[in-house]
Design a protein around this motif. Structure first.
Motif, mmCIF file in Angstrom:
data_model
loop_
_atom_site.group_PDB
_atom_site.id
_atom_site.type_symbol
_atom_site.label_atom_id
_atom_site.label_comp_id
_atom_site.label_asym_id
_atom_site.label_seq_id
_atom_site.Cartn_x
_atom_site.Cartn_y
_atom_site.Cartn_z
ATOM 1 N N ARG A 150 -5.131 -3.070 -6.376
ATOM 2 C CA ARG A 150 -5.742 -2.794 -5.124
ATOM 3 C C ARG A 150 -7.303 -2.178 -5.135
ATOM 4 O O ARG A 150 -8.094 -2.334 -4.719
ATOM 5 C CB ARG A 150 -4.972 -1.961 -4.368
ATOM 6 N N ALA A 165 9.778 4.167 1.793
ATOM 7 C CA ALA A 165 10.196 5.378 2.390
ATOM 8 C C ALA A 165 9.105 5.909 3.132
ATOM 9 O O ALA A 165 9.542 6.565 4.322
ATOM 10 C CB ALA A 165 10.513 6.444 1.174
ATOM 11 N N TRP A 166 7.756 5.764 2.777
ATOM 12 C CA TRP A 166 6.837 6.197 3.682
ATOM 13 C C TRP A 166 6.750 5.402 5.141
ATOM 14 O O TRP A 166 6.849 6.182 6.023
ATOM 15 C CB TRP A 166 5.501 5.854 3.055
ATOM 16 N N GLN A 194 9.631 6.670 7.164
ATOM 17 C CA GLN A 194 9.052 8.014 7.868
ATOM 18 C C GLN A 194 8.215 8.114 9.050
ATOM 19 O O GLN A 194 8.380 8.487 10.088
ATOM 20 C CB GLN A 194 9.044 9.143 6.707
ATOM 21 N N LYS A 219 0.925 -1.193 0.122
ATOM 22 C CA LYS A 219 -0.127 0.038 0.033
ATOM 23 C C LYS A 219 0.794 1.202 -0.109
ATOM 24 O O LYS A 219 0.554 2.210 -0.679
ATOM 25 C CB LYS A 219 -0.790 -0.081 1.239
ATOM 26 N N TYR A 220 2.145 1.336 0.688
ATOM 27 C CA TYR A 220 2.751 2.202 0.945
ATOM 28 C C TYR A 220 4.395 2.091 0.465
ATOM 29 O O TYR A 220 4.621 0.954 0.406
ATOM 30 C CB TYR A 220 2.811 2.891 2.378
ATOM 31 N N SER A 221 4.958 3.155 0.129
ATOM 32 C CA SER A 221 6.459 2.718 -0.417
ATOM 33 C C SER A 221 7.411 2.655 0.963
ATOM 34 O O SER A 221 6.932 2.974 2.149
ATOM 35 C CB SER A 221 7.106 4.175 -1.051
ATOM 36 N N PRO A 231 2.861 4.121 -5.283
ATOM 37 C CA PRO A 231 2.739 2.645 -5.571
ATOM 38 C C PRO A 231 1.516 2.551 -6.558
ATOM 39 O O PRO A 231 1.104 3.342 -6.915
ATOM 40 C CB PRO A 231 1.944 2.507 -3.969
ATOM 41 N N TYR A 275 6.391 14.124 -1.096
ATOM 42 C CA TYR A 275 5.242 13.912 -1.701
ATOM 43 C C TYR A 275 4.581 15.065 -2.631
ATOM 44 O O TYR A 275 4.428 16.112 -2.001
ATOM 45 C CB TYR A 275 3.975 13.149 -0.894
ATOM 46 N N SER A 321 4.966 13.131 11.185
ATOM 47 C CA SER A 321 5.603 14.189 10.021
ATOM 48 C C SER A 321 4.976 13.737 8.713
ATOM 49 O O SER A 321 5.027 14.429 7.719
ATOM 50 C CB SER A 321 6.948 13.844 10.069
ATOM 51 N N VAL A 322 4.162 12.494 8.820
ATOM 52 C CA VAL A 322 3.401 12.303 7.522
ATOM 53 C C VAL A 322 1.949 12.439 7.870
ATOM 54 O O VAL A 322 1.043 12.850 6.960
ATOM 55 C CB VAL A 322 3.678 10.913 6.937
ATOM 56 N N VAL A 323 1.438 11.759 8.991
ATOM 57 C CA VAL A 323 -0.065 11.757 9.265
ATOM 58 C C VAL A 323 -0.361 12.905 10.324
ATOM 59 O O VAL A 323 -0.029 12.554 11.451
ATOM 60 C CB VAL A 323 -0.617 10.333 9.446
ATOM 61 N N GLN A 327 -2.534 14.140 12.206
ATOM 62 C CA GLN A 327 -3.063 13.794 13.382
ATOM 63 C C GLN A 327 -3.184 12.782 13.961
ATOM 64 O O GLN A 327 -3.836 12.209 14.971
ATOM 65 C CB GLN A 327 -4.458 14.261 13.055
#
Lengths: 249, 308
Positions: B288, A122-123, A126, A118-120, B283, B152, A133-135, A137
């Motif tokens: 999906r 790198a995600w 982090q 679902k994610y890379s 991705p 991003y 720093s990405v989400v 909340q």
């Protein structure tokens, strides 16, 4: 009411009381669990699910060590809202190599049964170091030490042997290796050959560079992300007979 | 009602015979009759369940129960199954699909350009697109699709790495993207990289050293550095490989906006040229999400403001 016996018999006989109490609390579990070992279709017959590679296996251990399962389930139930959010409901076949299962029971965070792909990478790096720093909340705690803790792989062979003892097809002998080649193909069979486990960890980590530091040390981060990326994307749904899955229950 | 053990005569309640602290005794009342009969009644009631739902294991199979569920499977076949939660899910999905199918069929049948002309359809697509985006894309592109400098891309502006036409966005979402720019730190001299950084900065109107800009311009268009192969003769980027336009003052990898001095901005650009870029992984969603979901998302992203 006269039932032919007196409860005093039980209450004044501690040994009898222990036995009967144990029976009472285990009977529900037994009648629900034991038949599943015999009923056909409990573990659905689908192609795809495979044992973890040694690197993924270490990632799974670290996932347990850090208590990720306290907040994350790995069990998509057959409800419409879950299907829409997370994807196809989980199959028993998909946890057949899990010892113990990490289905979980609490969802402080989202279900992770289909997080693979679902994610890379790198995600994930982090997000695990600093979730906010990405989400912005997010209430997930950071796990920054994963990126700096070298992966302990000295005991990987013992870990795989233990799983082999409970039925995971990791191979110790040439014969078992050949059986794995037949079942999972040569690439994966190589991964499941216990005497090569350490070498396999190093090769998989270097080839995929999960933690984003190409020539750096192999860290717990590499292992956890390898594990996360393997979750839930092993079954090829286009080849699955959905009606059979329904019949199996 | 239980009674005081000290009462004598016929009404006396039995005690267990234990006495603590001189006068503490323990009643020994039988279960109330109503409770016992209710307990038996629940056992009788459960027989109904055994008949209706899957219940008793027998060897390698089990009693399926009389209740059935009929649903329509993906191939359009009617299937009748014994009652179970998976069949129940199928039935549930059928019910929801019955409401949504006319809309989704219309989305699939309508060319992108026509969707915006049908306000009801456009509302449906934007609302569905929003929830799909929040669920799948917002963790990276952020909830407003504004992106995150250094990680991003912003999807609300008209600056596109891979192009902002419907077909290009659809391809990006279906197959994913992985932008790659080689590291130049080991290929070029530090002074050369400095020149290039000054030149690239000057393209966005950042105040740079004119001598270095001139040297950088030459390098940019030379085979030594080869920047122009990817970023184009005009440095305006090439969509096929995702090389960004370097002249538009929009930055993804070089965190230029965070710096307030020309020095700092140039340094941010220098770092990117030195290290290259290899972590831009979008991705692939083809496995999906369904084709209609991807079409909805394509329209949604296109209509965030920057579609071409």
């Amino acid at each position: 009411m006269k039932l032919g016996f007196k409860h005093e018999w039980i209450e004044t006989n501690i040994g009898l009381m222990v036995v009967i109490t144990m029976l009472a609390i285990s009977v529900a579990g037994m009648v629900e669990i034991i038949p599943l070992f015999f009923i056909k279709g409990t573990v659905e017959n689908v192609a795809g699910p495979r044992p973890y590679t040694p690197l993924e296996l270490r990632g799974r251990d670290i996932y347990q060590d850090n208590g990720c399962f306290y907040c994350h389930s790995q069990m998509i139930r057959p409800f419409r809202d879950e299907e829409l959010r997370y994807g196809h409901y989980s199959l028993a076949a998909e946890s057949q190599y899990d010892h113990p299962f990490l289905w979980g029971s609490e969802r402080t965070g989202p279900d992770l049964a289909r997080i693979g792909g679902k994610y890379s990478n790198a995600w994930h790096v982090q997000h695990l170091i600093d979730p906010r720093s990405v989400v912005s909340q997010s209430i997930m705690p950071g796990f920054p030490w994963l990126a700096t803790t070298p992966l302990n792989m000295s005991d990987i062979e013992a870990r795989m042997k233990a799983l082999r003892d409970v039925g995971v097809p990791y191979a110790l002998t040439k014969q078992e290796y050949e059986a794995d080649v037949k079942k999972f193909g040569p690439e994966l069979a190589k991964q499941y050959y216990i005497p090569n486990a350490q070498q396999n960890i190093i090769e998989q980590a270097n080839a995929n560079d999960y933690d984003g530091r190409k020539n750096g040390p192999i860290t717990e981060m590499d292992a956890v992300i390898a594990y996360l990326q393997s979750l839930g994307n092993q079954v090829d749904w286009s080849k699955v007979n959905e009606n059979q899955l329904v019949k199996d229950r | 009602m239980s009674q005081n053990p000290s009462q004598q005569g016929q009404q006396a309640v039995q005690t267990t015979g234990h006495v603590w602290d001189g006068d503490l005794q323990e009643f020994n009342n039988p279960l109330p009759t109503w409770w016992v009969y209710t307990f038996f009644a629940t056992i009788v009631f459960s027989i109904g369940y055994w008949l209706i739902y899957p219940a008793w294991p027998i060897g390698n199979t089990y009693t399926r129960g009389f209740d059935t569920i009929t649903y329509v499977d993906k191939a359009g076949q009617k299937v009748t199954s014994h009652w179970n939660t998976r069949a129940l899910l199928m039935e549930d999905m059928n019910k929801a699909a019955a409401f949504q199918k006319p809309f989704f069929d219309k989305v699939l049948a309508t060319p992108y350009e026509q969707i915006a002309k049908d306000p009801e359809l456009e509302n449906f697509v934007m609302a569905t697109g929003h929830s799909l985006f929040e669920n799948n894309c917002a963790s990276c592109h952020q909830t407003g699709a504004q992106g995150l400098v250094g990680h991003y891309p912003n999807l609300t502006d008209d600056d596109w790495l891979y192009g902002g036409r419907y077909a290009q966005i659809n391809y990006t979402i279906t197959d994913g993207r992985h932008g790659y720019m080689p590291t130049f730190g080991e290929v070029l001299e530090p002074a050369q990289i400095d020149d290039l950084a000054n030149y690239v900065a000057s393209l966005s109107g950042i105040h740079a050293d004119p001598a270095k800009v001139a040297a950088g311009r030459q390098l940019f268009h030379s085979d030594t550095a080869g920047c122009f192969y990817c970023h184009g003769e005009q440095a305006t980027g090439r969509h096929v490989i995702g090389a960004p336009n370097l002249t538009d003052q929009i930055w993804l990898w070089a965190d230029v906006p965070a710096h307030h001095t020309a020095q700092g901005k140039i340094e941010a650009i220098r770092k990117v040229i030195y290290n290259g870029v290899n972590k831009g992984v979008m991705p692939a969603w083809g496995d999906r999400l369904s084709p209609v979901d991807i079409k909805v998302l394509t329209f949604y992203v296109h209509n965030l403001g920057g579609g071409q």
